[in-house]
Design a protein around this motif. Sequence first.
Motif, mmCIF file in Angstrom:
data_model
loop_
_atom_site.group_PDB
_atom_site.id
_atom_site.type_symbol
_atom_site.label_atom_id
_atom_site.label_comp_id
_atom_site.label_asym_id
_atom_site.label_seq_id
_atom_site.Cartn_x
_atom_site.Cartn_y
_atom_site.Cartn_z
ATOM 1 N N ALA A 179 42.158 0.876 104.020
ATOM 2 C CA ALA A 179 41.090 0.229 102.949
ATOM 3 C C ALA A 179 41.452 0.317 101.620
ATOM 4 O O ALA A 179 41.230 -0.673 100.836
ATOM 5 N N ARG A 180 42.257 1.538 101.181
ATOM 6 C CA ARG A 180 42.449 1.447 99.805
ATOM 7 C C ARG A 180 43.661 0.406 99.278
ATOM 8 O O ARG A 180 43.452 -0.223 98.327
ATOM 9 N N ARG A 181 44.497 0.058 100.466
ATOM 10 C CA ARG A 181 45.314 -1.048 100.079
ATOM 11 C C ARG A 181 44.451 -2.386 100.031
ATOM 12 O O ARG A 181 44.910 -3.287 99.025
ATOM 13 N N GLN A 182 43.541 -2.469 101.040
ATOM 14 C CA GLN A 182 42.971 -3.814 100.871
ATOM 15 C C GLN A 182 42.025 -3.774 99.533
ATOM 16 O O GLN A 182 41.881 -5.010 99.119
ATOM 17 N N ARG A 183 41.543 -2.748 99.293
ATOM 18 C CA ARG A 183 40.824 -2.866 97.804
ATOM 19 C C ARG A 183 41.721 -3.389 96.774
ATOM 20 O O ARG A 183 41.078 -3.967 95.910
ATOM 21 N N ALA A 184 42.740 -2.873 96.889
ATOM 22 C CA ALA A 184 43.829 -3.240 95.809
ATOM 23 C C ALA A 184 44.242 -4.698 95.695
ATOM 24 O O ALA A 184 44.165 -5.198 94.699
ATOM 25 N N VAL A 185 44.536 -5.009 96.794
ATOM 26 C CA VAL A 185 44.541 -6.612 97.020
ATOM 27 C C VAL A 185 43.479 -7.429 96.589
ATOM 28 O O VAL A 185 43.573 -8.318 95.769
ATOM 29 N N ASN A 186 42.310 -6.965 97.021
ATOM 30 C CA ASN A 186 41.134 -7.675 96.526
ATOM 31 C C ASN A 186 40.866 -7.685 95.222
ATOM 32 O O ASN A 186 40.475 -8.670 94.527
ATOM 33 N N SER A 187 41.059 -6.406 94.484
ATOM 34 C CA SER A 187 41.069 -6.341 93.050
ATOM 35 C C SER A 187 41.921 -7.377 92.242
ATOM 36 O O SER A 187 41.497 -7.895 91.305
ATOM 37 N N VAL A 188 43.113 -7.499 92.837
ATOM 38 C CA VAL A 188 44.124 -8.723 92.378
ATOM 39 C C VAL A 188 43.468 -9.806 92.593
ATOM 40 O O VAL A 188 43.527 -10.687 91.654
ATOM 41 N N VAL A 189 42.914 -10.096 93.559
ATOM 42 C CA VAL A 189 42.442 -11.703 93.778
ATOM 43 C C VAL A 189 41.361 -11.851 92.955
ATOM 44 O O VAL A 189 41.207 -12.913 92.470
ATOM 45 N N HIS A 190 40.573 -10.755 92.861
ATOM 46 C CA HIS A 190 39.346 -11.163 91.845
ATOM 47 C C HIS A 190 39.996 -11.332 90.369
ATOM 48 O O HIS A 190 39.436 -12.384 89.859
ATOM 49 N N ALA A 191 40.881 -10.667 90.091
ATOM 50 C CA ALA A 191 41.193 -10.930 88.634
ATOM 51 C C ALA A 191 42.052 -11.884 88.299
ATOM 52 O O ALA A 191 41.566 -12.829 87.413
ATOM 53 N N LEU A 192 42.801 -12.264 89.306
ATOM 54 C CA LEU A 192 43.625 -13.651 89.257
ATOM 55 C C LEU A 192 42.668 -14.995 89.343
ATOM 56 O O LEU A 192 43.052 -16.036 88.864
ATOM 57 N N SER A 193 41.759 -14.860 90.409
ATOM 58 C CA SER A 193 40.796 -15.837 90.573
ATOM 59 C C SER A 193 40.016 -16.294 89.367
ATOM 60 O O SER A 193 39.717 -17.585 89.084
ATOM 61 N N GLU A 194 39.676 -15.250 88.566
ATOM 62 C CA GLU A 194 39.105 -15.636 87.287
ATOM 63 C C GLU A 194 40.076 -15.944 86.253
ATOM 64 O O GLU A 194 39.420 -17.034 85.402
#
Length: 284
Positions: free
Chosen positions: A134-149
């Motif tokens: 879960a911690r790893r997936q949250r990290a990936v999601n945070s990356v995707v959020h930031a780069l999507s913006e």
Amino acid sequence: MTPVCFVALGDSLTEGVGDPVGGGLRGWAALLGPGLAAAAGEVRFHNLAVSGAQTGDVLHRQLPEALALRPDLVSVIVGVNDTLRCTFDVHTVVTRLDEVYGACARAGARLLTACLPDPGAMLGLPGPLARPLARRQRAVNSVVHALSERYDAVHLHLAEDAWVADRALWSADRLHPGERGHRLVAARFHALLAARGLAAGGPPSCEPLLPPPTRSANLLWLATAGTGWVARRCTDLLPQLLTLAADELRHQARGSSARLDLSAAQAVTAALAALTTAEQAGAA
């Protein structure tokens, strides 16, 4: 009128696992495609996603082929398989996704992205095993959020939603949507695109056309393809996951579990900051 070219990149979710049709796979991207234009035949759809793909596969194998097609829209949904490997490194994920997103943006294509639920929770793994994933997936999601913006992507939030808990939307493996789930993802992407004036056709139906798999069919899948899927990933991940679980239990016993979350968040922040630093150095 020039047809809209839609190219889908990623892993098994976009390949269509969980939505079998006519001896093959369909999936949310294929369901979305026809609704991008007002008339039939005005969309050219290419699905380059491959089951098991990681960010490196998208960058080095799928992206060049996608750019050669001169796409108008490119979906990039990938990262879960990275979290299931002992080689997982959030800095590497950031660098690869930034290269993919940036290349698509420079080619004039609109990006479609999504964050995803963590596989440990979907599989119902015990806490010490589930929390590191879960911690790893949250990290990936945070990356995707930031780069999507950063790249003004059409971003769909799929990580924390009521749909995750609705078993009717998921296939037997508990990791991929069934037909109803794929249709829901397609419809939600269509709504976001329509709001930006990027989908001239009607939305895909959310109601499945095929009956859901029988219990015996689900059990057969789990005993054959499903077992193979787990075995391939456990061979690579399991030794490290057991180490991560032991570390999780040690921190839990000491009451210091928050340190693991903080460390993961700091790694994401550092990886994203490194991109900015590299861009500034390049500009200088």
